[in-house]
Design a protein around this motif. Structure first.
Motif, PDB file in Angstrom:
ATOM      1  N   ALA A   1       0.825  -1.105   0.102  1.00  3.56           N
ATOM      2  CA  ALA A   1      -0.160   0.145  -0.027  1.00  3.56           C
ATOM      3  C   ALA A   1       0.851   1.428  -0.132  1.00  3.56           C
ATOM      4  CB  ALA A   1      -1.095   0.144   1.129  1.00  3.56           C
ATOM      5  N   LEU A   2       2.213   1.281   0.440  1.00  6.88           N
ATOM      6  CA  LEU A   2       3.044   2.343   0.236  1.00  6.88           C
ATOM      7  C   LEU A   2       4.506   1.769  -0.186  1.00  6.88           C
ATOM      8  CD1 LEU A   2       3.357   5.292   2.557  1.00  6.88           C
ATOM      9  CD2 LEU A   2       5.284   4.208   2.364  1.00  6.88           C
ATOM     10  N   ILE A   3       5.226   2.357  -1.040  1.00  8.45           N
ATOM     11  CA  ILE A   3       6.383   1.784  -1.362  1.00  8.45           C
ATOM     12  C   ILE A   3       7.249   3.110  -1.215  1.00  8.45           C
ATOM     13  CG2 ILE A   3       7.600   0.993  -3.557  1.00  8.45           C
ATOM     14  CD1 ILE A   3       4.963  -0.200  -4.528  1.00  8.45           C
ATOM     15  N   LEU A   4       8.609   2.974  -0.950  1.00  7.67           N
ATOM     16  CA  LEU A   4       9.592   3.979  -0.894  1.00  7.67           C
ATOM     17  C   LEU A   4      10.542   3.504  -1.790  1.00  7.67           C
ATOM     18  CD1 LEU A   4       8.254   5.051   1.719  1.00  7.67           C
ATOM     19  CD2 LEU A   4      10.388   5.526   2.815  1.00  7.67           C
ATOM     20  N   CYS A   5      11.110   4.377  -2.514  1.00 10.83           N
ATOM     21  CA  CYS A   5      12.500   4.265  -3.469  1.00 10.83           C
ATOM     22  C   CYS A   5      13.254   5.230  -3.139  1.00 10.83           C
ATOM     23  CB  CYS A   5      12.097   3.916  -4.805  1.00 10.83           C
ATOM     24  SG  CYS A   5      13.524   3.483  -5.620  1.00 10.83           S
ATOM     25  N   SER A   6      14.175   5.180  -2.219  1.00  8.30           N
ATOM     26  CA  SER A   6      14.878   6.451  -1.517  1.00  8.30           C
ATOM     27  C   SER A   6      16.409   6.483  -1.903  1.00  8.30           C
ATOM     28  CB  SER A   6      14.979   6.362   0.070  1.00  8.30           C
ATOM     29  OG  SER A   6      15.694   7.212   0.424  1.00  8.30           O
ATOM     30  N   LEU A   7      16.587   7.632  -2.658  1.00  5.72           N
ATOM     31  CA  LEU A   7      18.012   8.007  -3.247  1.00  5.72           C
ATOM     32  C   LEU A   7      18.702   6.716  -4.161  1.00  5.72           C
ATOM     33  CD1 LEU A   7      19.601   9.395   0.008  1.00  5.72           C
ATOM     34  CD2 LEU A   7      18.415  10.631  -1.926  1.00  5.72           C
ATOM     35  N   ALA A   8      17.663   6.285  -4.807  1.00  2.33           N
ATOM     36  CA  ALA A   8      18.295   5.026  -5.761  1.00  2.33           C
ATOM     37  C   ALA A   8      18.117   5.097  -7.422  1.00  2.33           C
ATOM     38  CB  ALA A   8      17.612   3.680  -5.169  1.00  2.33           C
ATOM     39  N   ALA A   9      17.063   5.964  -7.629  1.00  2.38           N
ATOM     40  CA  ALA A   9      16.722   6.107  -9.142  1.00  2.38           C
ATOM     41  C   ALA A   9      17.981   6.260  -9.925  1.00  2.38           C
ATOM     42  CB  ALA A   9      15.811   6.979  -9.286  1.00  2.38           C
ATOM     43  N   GLY A  10      18.961   7.027  -9.310  1.00  2.00           N
ATOM     44  CA  GLY A  10      20.083   7.327 -10.233  1.00  2.00           C
ATOM     45  C   GLY A  10      21.013   6.183 -10.330  1.00  2.00           C
ATOM     46  N   HIS A  11      21.037   5.150  -9.638  1.00  2.00           N
ATOM     47  CA  HIS A  11      21.489   3.799  -9.872  1.00  2.00           C
ATOM     48  C   HIS A  11      21.017   3.127 -11.065  1.00  2.00           C
ATOM     49  CE1 HIS A  11      24.327   4.888  -6.642  1.00  2.00           C
ATOM     50  NE2 HIS A  11      23.319   4.800  -5.642  1.00  2.00           N
ATOM     51  N   VAL A  12      19.829   3.634 -11.421  1.00  2.00           N
ATOM     52  CA  VAL A  12      18.959   2.704 -12.259  1.00  2.00           C
ATOM     53  C   VAL A  12      19.362   3.360 -13.643  1.00  2.00           C
ATOM     54  CG1 VAL A  12      16.788   1.792 -12.986  1.00  2.00           C
ATOM     55  CG2 VAL A  12      17.676   1.774 -10.527  1.00  2.00           C
TER      56      VAL A  12
ATOM     57  N   THR B   1      40.685   4.290   3.240  1.00  2.00           N
ATOM     58  CA  THR B   1      42.057   4.398   2.482  1.00  2.00           C
ATOM     59  C   THR B   1      41.690   5.752   1.399  1.00  2.00           C
ATOM     60  OG1 THR B   1      42.481   2.216   2.522  1.00  2.00           O
ATOM     61  CG2 THR B   1      43.732   3.757   1.269  1.00  2.00           C
ATOM     62  N   GLU B   2      40.666   5.523   0.848  1.00  2.00           N
ATOM     63  CA  GLU B   2      40.472   6.731   0.039  1.00  2.00           C
ATOM     64  C   GLU B   2      38.953   6.857  -0.357  1.00  2.00           C
ATOM     65  OE1 GLU B   2      42.080   5.338  -3.953  1.00  2.00           O
ATOM     66  OE2 GLU B   2      41.034   3.475  -3.818  1.00  2.00           O
ATOM     67  N   ALA B   3      38.711   7.969  -1.054  1.00  2.00           N
ATOM     68  CA  ALA B   3      37.031   8.386  -1.326  1.00  2.00           C
ATOM     69  C   ALA B   3      37.068   7.610  -2.670  1.00  2.00           C
ATOM     70  CB  ALA B   3      37.083   9.951  -1.524  1.00  2.00           C
ATOM     71  N   VAL B   4      35.849   6.770  -2.738  1.00  2.00           N
ATOM     72  CA  VAL B   4      35.116   6.045  -3.897  1.00  2.00           C
ATOM     73  C   VAL B   4      34.086   6.602  -4.218  1.00  2.00           C
ATOM     74  CG1 VAL B   4      34.485   3.925  -4.272  1.00  2.00           C
ATOM     75  CG2 VAL B   4      36.432   4.020  -2.707  1.00  2.00           C
ATOM     76  N   GLU B   5      33.859   6.793  -5.540  1.00  2.00           N
ATOM     77  CA  GLU B   5      32.616   7.287  -6.123  1.00  2.00           C
ATOM     78  C   GLU B   5      31.458   5.997  -6.596  1.00  2.00           C
ATOM     79  OE1 GLU B   5      30.903  10.267  -9.739  1.00  2.00           O
ATOM     80  OE2 GLU B   5      33.030  10.490  -8.920  1.00  2.00           O
ATOM     81  N   VAL B   6      30.508   6.140  -6.251  1.00  2.00           N
ATOM     82  CA  VAL B   6      29.635   5.028  -6.722  1.00  2.00           C
ATOM     83  C   VAL B   6      29.138   5.801  -8.004  1.00  2.00           C
ATOM     84  CG1 VAL B   6      27.565   3.585  -6.217  1.00  2.00           C
ATOM     85  CG2 VAL B   6      28.886   4.433  -4.383  1.00  2.00           C
ATOM     86  N   PRO B   7      29.047   4.886  -9.109  1.00  2.00           N
ATOM     87  CA  PRO B   7      28.377   5.103 -10.538  1.00  2.00           C
ATOM     88  C   PRO B   7      27.145   5.505 -10.447  1.00  2.00           C
ATOM     89  CG  PRO B   7      29.868   3.272 -10.738  1.00  2.00           C
ATOM     90  CD  PRO B   7      29.661   3.325  -9.314  1.00  2.00           C
ATOM     91  N   SER B   8      26.621   6.712 -10.919  1.00  2.00           N
ATOM     92  CA  SER B   8      25.132   7.092 -10.826  1.00  2.00           C
ATOM     93  C   SER B   8      24.917   8.033 -12.116  1.00  2.00           C
ATOM     94  CB  SER B   8      24.672   7.650  -9.569  1.00  2.00           C
ATOM     95  OG  SER B   8      25.477   8.839  -9.440  1.00  2.00           O
ATOM     96  N   ARG B   9      23.746   8.278 -12.397  1.00  2.00           N
ATOM     97  CA  ARG B   9      23.155   9.319 -13.376  1.00  2.00           C
ATOM     98  C   ARG B   9      22.226  10.340 -12.734  1.00  2.00           C
ATOM     99  NH1 ARG B   9      22.352   4.267 -14.187  1.00  2.00           N
ATOM    100  NH2 ARG B   9      24.147   4.273 -15.861  1.00  2.00           N
ATOM    101  N   ALA B  10      22.138  11.410 -13.468  1.00  2.00           N
ATOM    102  CA  ALA B  10      21.224  12.538 -12.965  1.00  2.00           C
ATOM    103  C   ALA B  10      20.101  12.722 -13.905  1.00  2.00           C
ATOM    104  CB  ALA B  10      21.967  13.791 -12.943  1.00  2.00           C
TER     105      ALA B  10
END
Length: 213
Positions: free
Chosen positions: A91-102, A144-153
């Protein structure tokens, strides 16, 4: 996963704003898609959801979620483009901070439409395209280092269009900016000098959709 629950101004802003927009979850079946470590899932259960389940692709995130007493047995590993849940079950769905990974938003919208019950509320949030334009990225420090997770805007207009194509109706659209409540997190993380600039444009978009009756 080991750092995801650390104080984060983007998470704080999303929780501050979306927490006010969510309808009552009391007695409802709730699904958290791309649940991560379960930060929203814990809240939804605390607010009286009849049942609440989370799904994520990351085993590391799910391990952290499962270690939280209230979430044990409530999370499953799966892909948001092929959800391991029955049709019309939430009845309720959340998709939080994830669309940019799709990459394929159409498949995501189609799958959320499949599991959404009639007249369900579906909330989708993510980085605002203007935040990307200002150089914001999904990064973490692995010790150890900063890592960037691939995503799109994805633009807000694109997300709205794709979900409307799958039968959703846009019920609300907000584009919040950082504010006073997030200032302390910037300071805590040694980035107080970036706070004023971060407030100049939207940091997030939050879309509330309604599935067909």
């Amino acid at each position: 996963a080991s750092t995801y629950d650390a104080p984060n101004p983007l998470h704080a802003l999303e929780e501050r704003v979306m927490g006010l927009l969510l309808p009552s979850v009391a007695g409802k079946r709730v699904l958290d898609v791309a649940c991560g470590t379960g930060r929203w899932l814990e809240k939804l259960l605390g607010w009286g959801a009849r049942s609440a389940w989370g799904v994520d692709l990351s085993a590391g995130m799910l391990q952290r979620a499962s270690a939280k007493p209230s979430l044990h047995g409530r999370v499953v590993r799966g892909n948001c483009l092929a959800l391991p849940f029955a049709a019309a079950s939430a009845a309720l769905i959340l998709c939080s901070l994830a669309a940019g990974h799709v990459r394929n938003l159409g498949r995501l919208a189609r799958e959320l439409a499949r599991v959404a019950a009639p007249a369900a509320d579906v909330f989708v949030s993510d980085f605002h395209p203007l935040a990307y334009a200002r150089g914001w990225r999904r990064t973490f420090h692995d010790g150890t280092e900063a890592v960037e997770v691939p995503s799109r805007a994805h633009t807000v207009e694109r997300v709205r269009y794709v979900f409307e194509e799958e039968g959703f109706r846009v019920a609300m659209s907000v584009e919040p900016r950082m504010g006073g409540p997030e200032r302390g997190i910037f300071t805590q993380r040694g980035k107080a000098h970036l706070f004023e600039a971060a407030c100049e444009s939207p940091a997030l978009y939050i879309l509330r959709f309604k599935s067909a009756d």
